[in-house]
Design a protein around this motif. Structure first.
Motif, PDB file in Angstrom:
ATOM      1  N   GLY A   1      15.103  12.236  -0.393  1.00 45.31           N
ATOM      2  CA  GLY A   1      14.359  11.733  -1.549  1.00 45.31           C
ATOM      3  C   GLY A   1      12.862  11.830  -1.317  1.00 45.31           C
ATOM      4  O   GLY A   1      12.099  10.944  -1.716  1.00 45.31           O
TER       5      GLY A   1
ATOM      6  N   TYR B   1      24.061  -0.284  -9.007  1.00 45.34           N
ATOM      7  CA  TYR B   1      22.882  -0.160  -8.133  1.00 45.34           C
ATOM      8  C   TYR B   1      22.761  -1.373  -7.211  1.00 45.34           C
ATOM      9  O   TYR B   1      22.579  -1.223  -6.000  1.00 45.34           O
TER      10      TYR B   1
ATOM     11  N   ASP C   1      21.354  18.634  -3.481  1.00 46.26           N
ATOM     12  CA  ASP C   1      21.813  17.549  -4.355  1.00 46.26           C
ATOM     13  C   ASP C   1      22.742  16.655  -3.537  1.00 46.26           C
ATOM     14  O   ASP C   1      23.838  17.073  -3.149  1.00 46.26           O
ATOM     15  N   LEU C   2      22.318  15.426  -3.311  1.00 45.36           N
ATOM     16  CA  LEU C   2      23.089  14.531  -2.445  1.00 45.36           C
ATOM     17  C   LEU C   2      24.270  13.877  -3.173  1.00 45.36           C
ATOM     18  O   LEU C   2      25.018  13.115  -2.568  1.00 45.36           O
TER      19      LEU C   2
ATOM     20  N   ASN D   1      16.545   7.685   2.176  1.00 48.39           N
ATOM     21  CA  ASN D   1      15.743   7.067   1.114  1.00 48.39           C
ATOM     22  C   ASN D   1      16.213   7.425  -0.294  1.00 48.39           C
ATOM     23  O   ASN D   1      16.004   6.643  -1.224  1.00 48.39           O
TER      24      ASN D   1
ATOM     25  N   THR E   1       8.288  -1.325  -6.737  1.00 49.80           N
ATOM     26  CA  THR E   1       7.318  -0.416  -6.123  1.00 49.80           C
ATOM     27  C   THR E   1       6.911   0.614  -7.174  1.00 49.80           C
ATOM     28  O   THR E   1       7.751   1.075  -7.956  1.00 49.80           O
TER      29      THR E   1
ATOM     30  N   ARG F   1      16.117  17.317  -4.662  1.00 50.09           N
ATOM     31  CA  ARG F   1      16.547  18.429  -5.517  1.00 50.09           C
ATOM     32  C   ARG F   1      15.369  19.236  -6.051  1.00 50.09           C
ATOM     33  O   ARG F   1      15.457  20.452  -6.199  1.00 50.09           O
ATOM     34  N   ARG F   2      14.248  18.584  -6.366  1.00 45.14           N
ATOM     35  CA  ARG F   2      13.148  19.274  -7.065  1.00 45.14           C
ATOM     36  C   ARG F   2      12.302  20.090  -6.089  1.00 45.14           C
ATOM     37  O   ARG F   2      11.350  19.590  -5.490  1.00 45.14           O
TER      38      ARG F   2
ATOM     39  N   THR G   1       6.675   3.660  -8.439  1.00 43.81           N
ATOM     40  CA  THR G   1       7.192   5.031  -8.276  1.00 43.81           C
ATOM     41  C   THR G   1       7.821   5.443  -9.608  1.00 43.81           C
ATOM     42  O   THR G   1       7.729   4.719 -10.594  1.00 43.81           O
TER      43      THR G   1
ATOM     44  N   GLY H   1      10.639  -4.583  -2.879  1.00 41.23           N
ATOM     45  CA  GLY H   1      10.844  -5.057  -4.243  1.00 41.23           C
ATOM     46  C   GLY H   1      10.290  -3.998  -5.176  1.00 41.23           C
ATOM     47  O   GLY H   1      10.294  -2.797  -4.830  1.00 41.23           O
TER      48      GLY H   1
ATOM     49  N   SER I   1      17.428  -0.031   1.334  1.00 45.51           N
ATOM     50  CA  SER I   1      18.144  -0.995   0.509  1.00 45.51           C
ATOM     51  C   SER I   1      17.138  -1.485  -0.527  1.00 45.51           C
ATOM     52  O   SER I   1      16.304  -0.709  -1.023  1.00 45.51           O
TER      53      SER I   1
ATOM     54  N   PHE J   1      10.837   5.325 -10.157  1.00 48.94           N
ATOM     55  CA  PHE J   1      12.158   4.681 -10.177  1.00 48.94           C
ATOM     56  C   PHE J   1      12.509   4.079 -11.540  1.00 48.94           C
ATOM     57  O   PHE J   1      13.602   4.325 -12.074  1.00 48.94           O
TER      58      PHE J   1
ATOM     59  N   ILE K   1       8.565   6.604  -2.645  1.00 48.80           N
ATOM     60  CA  ILE K   1       8.572   6.061  -1.281  1.00 48.80           C
ATOM     61  C   ILE K   1       8.883   7.162  -0.254  1.00 48.80           C
ATOM     62  O   ILE K   1       8.286   7.219   0.817  1.00 48.80           O
TER      63      ILE K   1
ATOM     64  N   SER L   1      10.774  14.051  -2.537  1.00 44.65           N
ATOM     65  CA  SER L   1       9.991  14.733  -3.573  1.00 44.65           C
ATOM     66  C   SER L   1       9.066  13.793  -4.337  1.00 44.65           C
ATOM     67  O   SER L   1       8.146  14.248  -5.021  1.00 44.65           O
ATOM     68  N   SER L   2       9.294  12.476  -4.242  1.00 42.94           N
ATOM     69  CA  SER L   2       8.429  11.547  -4.975  1.00 42.94           C
ATOM     70  C   SER L   2       8.499  10.156  -4.353  1.00 42.94           C
ATOM     71  O   SER L   2       9.310   9.895  -3.456  1.00 42.94           O
TER      72      SER L   2
ATOM     73  N   LYS M   1      23.043  -1.424  -3.055  1.00 43.69           N
ATOM     74  CA  LYS M   1      21.993  -1.862  -2.125  1.00 43.69           C
ATOM     75  C   LYS M   1      22.496  -2.983  -1.225  1.00 43.69           C
ATOM     76  O   LYS M   1      22.048  -3.123  -0.088  1.00 43.69           O
TER      77      LYS M   1
HETATM   78  N1  LIG Z   1      10.739   1.697  -6.778  1.00 46.14           N
HETATM   79  C1  LIG Z   1      11.316   0.528  -6.570  1.00 46.14           C
HETATM   80  O1  LIG Z   1      11.000  -0.466  -7.262  1.00 46.14           O
HETATM   81  C2  LIG Z   1      12.327   0.361  -5.457  1.00 46.14           C
HETATM   82  C3  LIG Z   1      12.619  -0.926  -4.998  1.00 46.14           C
HETATM   83  C4  LIG Z   1      13.546  -1.096  -3.983  1.00 46.14           C
HETATM   84  C5  LIG Z   1      14.175   0.015  -3.432  1.00 46.14           C
HETATM   85  N2  LIG Z   1      13.893   1.259  -3.902  1.00 46.14           N
HETATM   86  C6  LIG Z   1      14.608   2.393  -3.309  1.00 46.14           C
HETATM   87  O2  LIG Z   1      13.677   3.316  -2.779  1.00 46.14           O
HETATM   88  C7  LIG Z   1      14.272   4.614  -2.739  1.00 46.14           C
HETATM   89  C8  LIG Z   1      13.270   5.622  -3.282  1.00 46.14           C
HETATM   90  O3  LIG Z   1      13.059   5.384  -4.654  1.00 46.14           O
HETATM   91  P1  LIG Z   1      11.617   5.483  -5.322  1.00 46.14           P
HETATM   92  O4  LIG Z   1      11.244   4.135  -5.772  1.00 46.14           O
HETATM   93  O5  LIG Z   1      10.685   6.216  -4.442  1.00 46.14           O
HETATM   94  O6  LIG Z   1      11.971   6.302  -6.645  1.00 46.14           O
HETATM   95  P2  LIG Z   1      11.694   7.832  -7.046  1.00 46.14           P
HETATM   96  O7  LIG Z   1      10.243   8.118  -7.021  1.00 46.14           O
HETATM   97  O8  LIG Z   1      12.446   8.023  -8.310  1.00 46.14           O
HETATM   98  O9  LIG Z   1      12.369   8.663  -5.868  1.00 46.14           O
HETATM   99  C9  LIG Z   1      13.760   8.855  -5.769  1.00 46.14           C
HETATM  100  C10 LIG Z   1      14.013  10.022  -4.839  1.00 46.14           C
HETATM  101  O10 LIG Z   1      15.429  10.188  -4.679  1.00 46.14           O
HETATM  102  C11 LIG Z   1      15.728  11.558  -4.880  1.00 46.14           C
HETATM  103  N3  LIG Z   1      17.075  11.736  -5.425  1.00 46.14           N
HETATM  104  C12 LIG Z   1      17.624  11.116  -6.504  1.00 46.14           C
HETATM  105  N4  LIG Z   1      18.844  11.624  -6.748  1.00 46.14           N
HETATM  106  C13 LIG Z   1      19.065  12.596  -5.817  1.00 46.14           C
HETATM  107  C14 LIG Z   1      20.132  13.494  -5.557  1.00 46.14           C
HETATM  108  N5  LIG Z   1      21.232  13.558  -6.342  1.00 46.14           N
HETATM  109  N6  LIG Z   1      20.028  14.362  -4.519  1.00 46.14           N
HETATM  110  C15 LIG Z   1      18.912  14.355  -3.753  1.00 46.14           C
HETATM  111  N7  LIG Z   1      17.865  13.519  -3.930  1.00 46.14           N
HETATM  112  C16 LIG Z   1      17.946  12.650  -4.961  1.00 46.14           C
HETATM  113  C17 LIG Z   1      14.685  12.061  -5.859  1.00 46.14           C
HETATM  114  O11 LIG Z   1      14.490  13.468  -5.686  1.00 46.14           O
HETATM  115  P3  LIG Z   1      14.926  14.601  -6.735  1.00 46.14           P
HETATM  116  O12 LIG Z   1      14.928  13.995  -8.117  1.00 46.14           O
HETATM  117  O13 LIG Z   1      13.885  15.668  -6.558  1.00 46.14           O
HETATM  118  O14 LIG Z   1      16.264  15.023  -6.273  1.00 46.14           O
HETATM  119  C18 LIG Z   1      13.447  11.311  -5.385  1.00 46.14           C
HETATM  120  O15 LIG Z   1      12.795  12.029  -4.372  1.00 46.14           O
HETATM  121  C19 LIG Z   1      15.565   4.514  -3.539  1.00 46.14           C
HETATM  122  O16 LIG Z   1      16.667   4.407  -2.664  1.00 46.14           O
HETATM  123  C20 LIG Z   1      15.409   3.215  -4.313  1.00 46.14           C
HETATM  124  O17 LIG Z   1      16.628   2.608  -4.599  1.00 46.14           O
HETATM  125  C21 LIG Z   1      12.983   1.458  -4.894  1.00 46.14           C
END
Ligand SMILES: NC(=O)c1ccc[n+]([C@@H]2O[C@H](COP(=O)([O-])OP(=O)(O)OC[C@H]3O[C@@H](n4cnc5c(N)ncnc54)[C@H](OP(=O)(O)O)[C@@H]3O)[C@@H](O)[C@H]2O)c1
Length: 258
Positions: free
Chosen positions: A8, A144, A56-57, A81, A177, A33-34, A179, A175, A130, A181, A13, A10-11, A148
């Motif tokens: 993960g 979801y 693609d995971l 991640n 973040t 994936r991207r 992004t 919590g 998580s 998400f 965290i 590409s964007s 977690k």
């Molecule tokens: N943002 C929050 O508020 C928050 C809070 C707590 C925990 N988290 C956790 O932090 C982690 C990162 O999320 P983020 O907040 O950084 O969001 P994000 O910017 O949307 O990043 C999600 C990442 O996961 C990758 N991903 C999603 N589906 C995938 C797939 N099928 N195969 C491969 N890669 C995949 C995406 O890449 P591609 O789309 O390019 O595949 C992207 O790089 C996640 O596990 C999320 O649950 C986030």
């Protein structure tokens, strides 16, 4: 040179993990994936030897390709991640979508953890993303939240299992973040602009705290941000389970903006 694989990347965290690890001298393999975003990330990483893998995971073949990459080049640090959510009533959403969330958040993480720990050596580390929803489940995203909780419990057990081998396992619980998400979870309808700033961290803050904890190698669960630590410590104690769920049901309620 130590080698870190970040899923993960590409964007959000994951991208920030890749940047901060490269700054600390790691060679990084970035997975997502991207592909264009991964290519752009590679050009932004300081240091040499970085690479990426578009996979693609949710697809077992994609997970197998990542595991094979770890086999080819010994990995000292795995950051599991990749993950996502959808804010939709469970019974009205497509079953395939909910199964896909489970496959990415838990299935891929489990398989990659198994491959990683099979080849891990003393000093190596595994970080699993998580969330505070592991302790504070949000009813608008049941799969979801459950995914977690699985990751937190799985990571705690592995932390204990791996201690004597000298391999550190962390369940990382951010919590809210800043992004992509929430945009992904709401199908582009919200970016979470109305969430209180005090509850929101930047990816840089989350990753800095995670890497500081990674140096200390003490805790199985790392909750980032003082406001998140306060909520996780207090809310389950002061609220009954009934009140807790009613309170958390506000998050993702279509009647109220995120
Ligand atoms: N943002 C929050 O508020 C928050 C809070 C707590 C925990 N988290 C956790 O932090 C982690 C990162 O999320 P983020 O907040 O950084 O969001 P994000 O910017 O949307 O990043 C999600 C990442 O996961 C990758 N991903 C999603 N589906 C995938 C797939 N099928 N195969 C491969 N890669 C995949 C995406 O890449 P591609 O789309 O390019 O595949 C992207 O790089 C996640 O596990 C999320 O649950 C986030």
């Amino acid at each position: 040179m130590k080698h870190a694989l970040v899923t993960g990347a590409s964007s959000g965290i994951g991208r920030e993990f890749a940047l901060q690890l490269a700054r600390r001298g790691y060679r990084v393999t970035a997975v997502a994936r991207r592909e264009p975003l991964l290519r752009e990330l590679l050009s932004a990483l300081p240091g040499e030897g970085h690479d990426y893998l578009a996979a693609d995971l949710a697809d077992p073949a994609g997970v197998a390709a990542v595991a094979a990459r770890m086999q080819d080049a010994r990995c000292h640090l795995l950051i599991n991640n990749a993950g996502y959510s959808v804010l939709q009533p469970f019974y009205q959403s497509g079953l395939a979508l909910q199964q896909d969330i489970l496959a990415v958040n838990c299935g891929a993480l489990l398989t990659l953890s198994h491959h990683f720990l099979g080849q891990a050596q003393p000093g190596d580390a595994l970080v699993n993303l998580s969330s505070i929803v592991a302790d504070l489940p949000t009813p608008a995203q049941p799969v979801y939240s459950a995914s977690k909780a699985f990751i937190a419990s799985f990571s705690e057990c592995l932390w204990q299992e791996q201690r004597d081998r000298g391999v550190y396992v962390m369940g990382l619980c951010p919590g809210v973040t800043e992004t992509g998400f929430i945009q992904t979870a709401t199908g582009g309808e919200s970016a979470g602009e109305s969430l209180p700033a005090a509850l929101t961290q930047t990816p840089a803050e989350v990753v800095s705290e995670a890497l500081a904890a990674l140096e200390k190698r003490h805790k199985p669960i790392v909750v980032t941000g003082w406001a998140n630590r306060l909520m996780v410590a207090l809310m389950p104690r002061v609220l009954s389970r009934f009140r807790l769920l009613r309170t958390l049901a506000v998050i993702g309620d279509p009647e109220r903006a995120l």
